[in-house]
Design a protein around this motif. Structure first.
Motif, PDB file in Angstrom:
ATOM      1  N   GLU A  18     -70.761 130.851   0.080  1.00 14.40           N
ATOM      2  CA  GLU A  18     -70.168 131.399   1.483  1.00 14.40           C
ATOM      3  C   GLU A  18     -69.202 131.214   2.861  1.00 14.40           C
ATOM      4  OE1 GLU A  18     -68.681 135.568   0.780  1.00 14.40           O
ATOM      5  OE2 GLU A  18     -70.400 134.663  -0.078  1.00 14.40           O
ATOM      6  N   VAL A  19     -70.291 130.682   3.913  1.00 12.89           N
ATOM      7  CA  VAL A  19     -69.146 130.291   4.431  1.00 12.89           C
ATOM      8  C   VAL A  19     -67.289 129.589   4.910  1.00 12.89           C
ATOM      9  CG1 VAL A  19     -68.999 128.897   6.657  1.00 12.89           C
ATOM     10  CG2 VAL A  19     -71.519 129.407   6.114  1.00 12.89           C
ATOM     11  N   SER A  21     -66.172 129.935   1.769  1.00 16.06           N
ATOM     12  CA  SER A  21     -65.040 130.970   0.940  1.00 16.06           C
ATOM     13  C   SER A  21     -64.922 132.405   1.979  1.00 16.06           C
ATOM     14  CB  SER A  21     -66.418 131.738  -0.309  1.00 16.06           C
ATOM     15  OG  SER A  21     -65.937 133.421  -0.479  1.00 16.06           O
ATOM     16  N   THR A  22     -65.443 132.337   3.157  1.00 17.26           N
ATOM     17  CA  THR A  22     -65.011 133.488   4.003  1.00 17.26           C
ATOM     18  C   THR A  22     -63.863 132.674   4.779  1.00 17.26           C
ATOM     19  OG1 THR A  22     -67.137 134.244   4.167  1.00 17.26           O
ATOM     20  CG2 THR A  22     -65.517 134.398   6.668  1.00 17.26           C
ATOM     21  N   ARG A  25     -60.614 133.044   2.876  1.00 12.40           N
ATOM     22  CA  ARG A  25     -60.048 134.419   3.038  1.00 12.40           C
ATOM     23  C   ARG A  25     -60.022 134.597   4.470  1.00 12.40           C
ATOM     24  NH1 ARG A  25     -65.467 135.500   0.502  1.00 12.40           N
ATOM     25  NH2 ARG A  25     -65.632 136.788   2.261  1.00 12.40           N
ATOM     26  N   TYR A  26     -60.492 134.488   5.297  1.00 11.63           N
ATOM     27  CA  TYR A  26     -59.888 135.452   6.890  1.00 11.63           C
ATOM     28  C   TYR A  26     -59.481 134.480   7.670  1.00 11.63           C
ATOM     29  CZ  TYR A  26     -62.431 138.513   5.189  1.00 11.63           C
ATOM     30  OH  TYR A  26     -63.621 139.804   5.432  1.00 11.63           O
ATOM     31  N   VAL A 179     -64.877 132.897  11.406  1.00  8.58           N
ATOM     32  CA  VAL A 179     -66.234 133.030  10.593  1.00  8.58           C
ATOM     33  C   VAL A 179     -67.976 133.829  10.758  1.00  8.58           C
ATOM     34  CG1 VAL A 179     -66.735 132.006   8.544  1.00  8.58           C
ATOM     35  CG2 VAL A 179     -64.608 131.142   8.939  1.00  8.58           C
ATOM     36  N   GLN A 182     -67.366 136.918  11.430  1.00  8.03           N
ATOM     37  CA  GLN A 182     -67.168 137.760   9.777  1.00  8.03           C
ATOM     38  C   GLN A 182     -68.739 137.788   8.501  1.00  8.03           C
ATOM     39  OE1 GLN A 182     -64.570 138.905   9.590  1.00  8.03           O
ATOM     40  NE2 GLN A 182     -65.550 140.200   7.714  1.00  8.03           N
ATOM     41  N   LEU A 183     -69.467 137.108   9.179  1.00 10.47           N
ATOM     42  CA  LEU A 183     -70.438 136.798   8.414  1.00 10.47           C
ATOM     43  C   LEU A 183     -71.955 137.369   8.886  1.00 10.47           C
ATOM     44  CD1 LEU A 183     -70.630 133.034   7.125  1.00 10.47           C
ATOM     45  CD2 LEU A 183     -70.214 135.646   5.384  1.00 10.47           C
TER      46      LEU A 183
END
Length: 314
Positions: A18-19, A21-22, A25-26, A179, A182-183
């Protein structure tokens, strides 16, 4: 590439995934391609009972940029899998960096990839890792350790800290901080910070008055926290309180209070732009000079240096 197996901790896989992937995306211009592989591929069950799809690691002919091995249950069986160790060795040979999460360090150690290196793993597995692989220098306190191009991390959620550190290594601290925001996690735990806080460790005290006091302390750091005042709060004499507190927590009341104040100051330095003199006051040091002396003695640094190294970008 994330390497997994039956009974792996699912967060060891999904946290780092997820890190990355994020970040893709960002962050402008960032494109991590995440793959999850196992011996034989297909659906693989996790320790929580949730299964997820994986690629066959033998079919991955091109070494990945980053190879990360998850941890999990039944590691004695996992490290006995010669196919897994062979594939990890093969891919590690061409990877830019190799990493493990939690007890995944046992896989790297069994593959010979940690020989002569410092490494971290889950706190409960440190002694076993030392005994089983004496050529590995195990750091029992670190959230993660970097030794050359090999990174290892402590238990479960420390895989997120590790992945954020890898993003920072690739794209800078500001990128990793974005990141983390965002998480909704802190970009503050470093490889040099302990796996457990002083408060968390002391909460294992058997005595209810001591447990209650430990829980009360972080919100009252500016109060009178002398032995006499704390003893009065627990309805014990100063001598009896000191004896019980040390027996229950392993430290004197003064040592514990200083450690909690230091940890609180570190958090404020890392996550706020509050002036150092205000932080010293809020954490009960009284003045910046006292806090500075404490940081030098306990952490071998200064509050300003700590903020510069660990603080979030302005």
């Amino acid at each position: 590439m994330l390497v997994t197996f039956e009974s792996a901790q699912i967060l060891d896989v999904t946290g780092p995934a997820e890190v990355f992937s994020t970040a893709s995306r960002y962050l402008s211009g960032v494109a991590y391609e995440v793959a999850v592989a196992s011996v034989g591929g297909g659906m693989v069950g996790s320790s929580s009972g949730i299964a997820f799809a994986t690629l066959d690691i033998a079919g991955c002919r091109t070494p990945p940029d980053t190879l990360i091995v998850a941890g999990g249950r039944d590691m004695a069986e996992v490290v006995a899998d010669r196919d897994l160790l062979s594939e990890v060795n093969r891919l590690a040979g061409g990877a830019r960096r190799v990493a493990s999460v939690c007890s995944g360090a046992f896989v790297l150690a069994a593959a010979g990839l940690l020989d002569g290196r410092r490494a971290a793993t889950h706190w409960a597995e440190c002694d076993l890792l030392r005994r089983t692989y004496p050529r590995v220098s195990v750091d029992g306190d670190a959230i993660y350790v970097r030794d050359g191009n090999v990174w290892t991390s402590a238990g479960v959620t420390a895989g997120i800290d590790l992945a954020l550190a890898l993003v920072a290594d690739d794209h800078g601290r500001q990128a990793a901080a974005r990141v983390a925001r965002q998480l909704v996690v802190y970009l503050r735990r470093s490889g040099g910070q302990a796996q457990f806080s002083t408060v968390l460790e002391a909460q294992h005290a058997d005595s209810e008055p001591i447990r209650d006091l430990v829980a009360w302390l972080p919100d009252h750091l500016g109060d009178d926290l002398t032995v006499g005042a704390l003893a009065h709060r627990t309805h014990l004499s100063a001598r009896q309180f000191s004896r019980v507190f040390r027996a229950e927590t392993g430290s004197t009341p003064a040592e514990h209070v200083e450690a909690v104040r230091t940890e609180a100051a570190c958090r404020l330095l890392e996550t706020t732009q509050a002036p150092i003199d205000e932080i010293a006051r809020r954490c009960g040091f009284g003045n910046p000079e006292t806090m500075n002396r404490t940081f030098r003695r306990r952490l071998d640094t200064t509050p300003g240096q700590h903020r510069q190294h660990f603080g979030a970008p302005c």
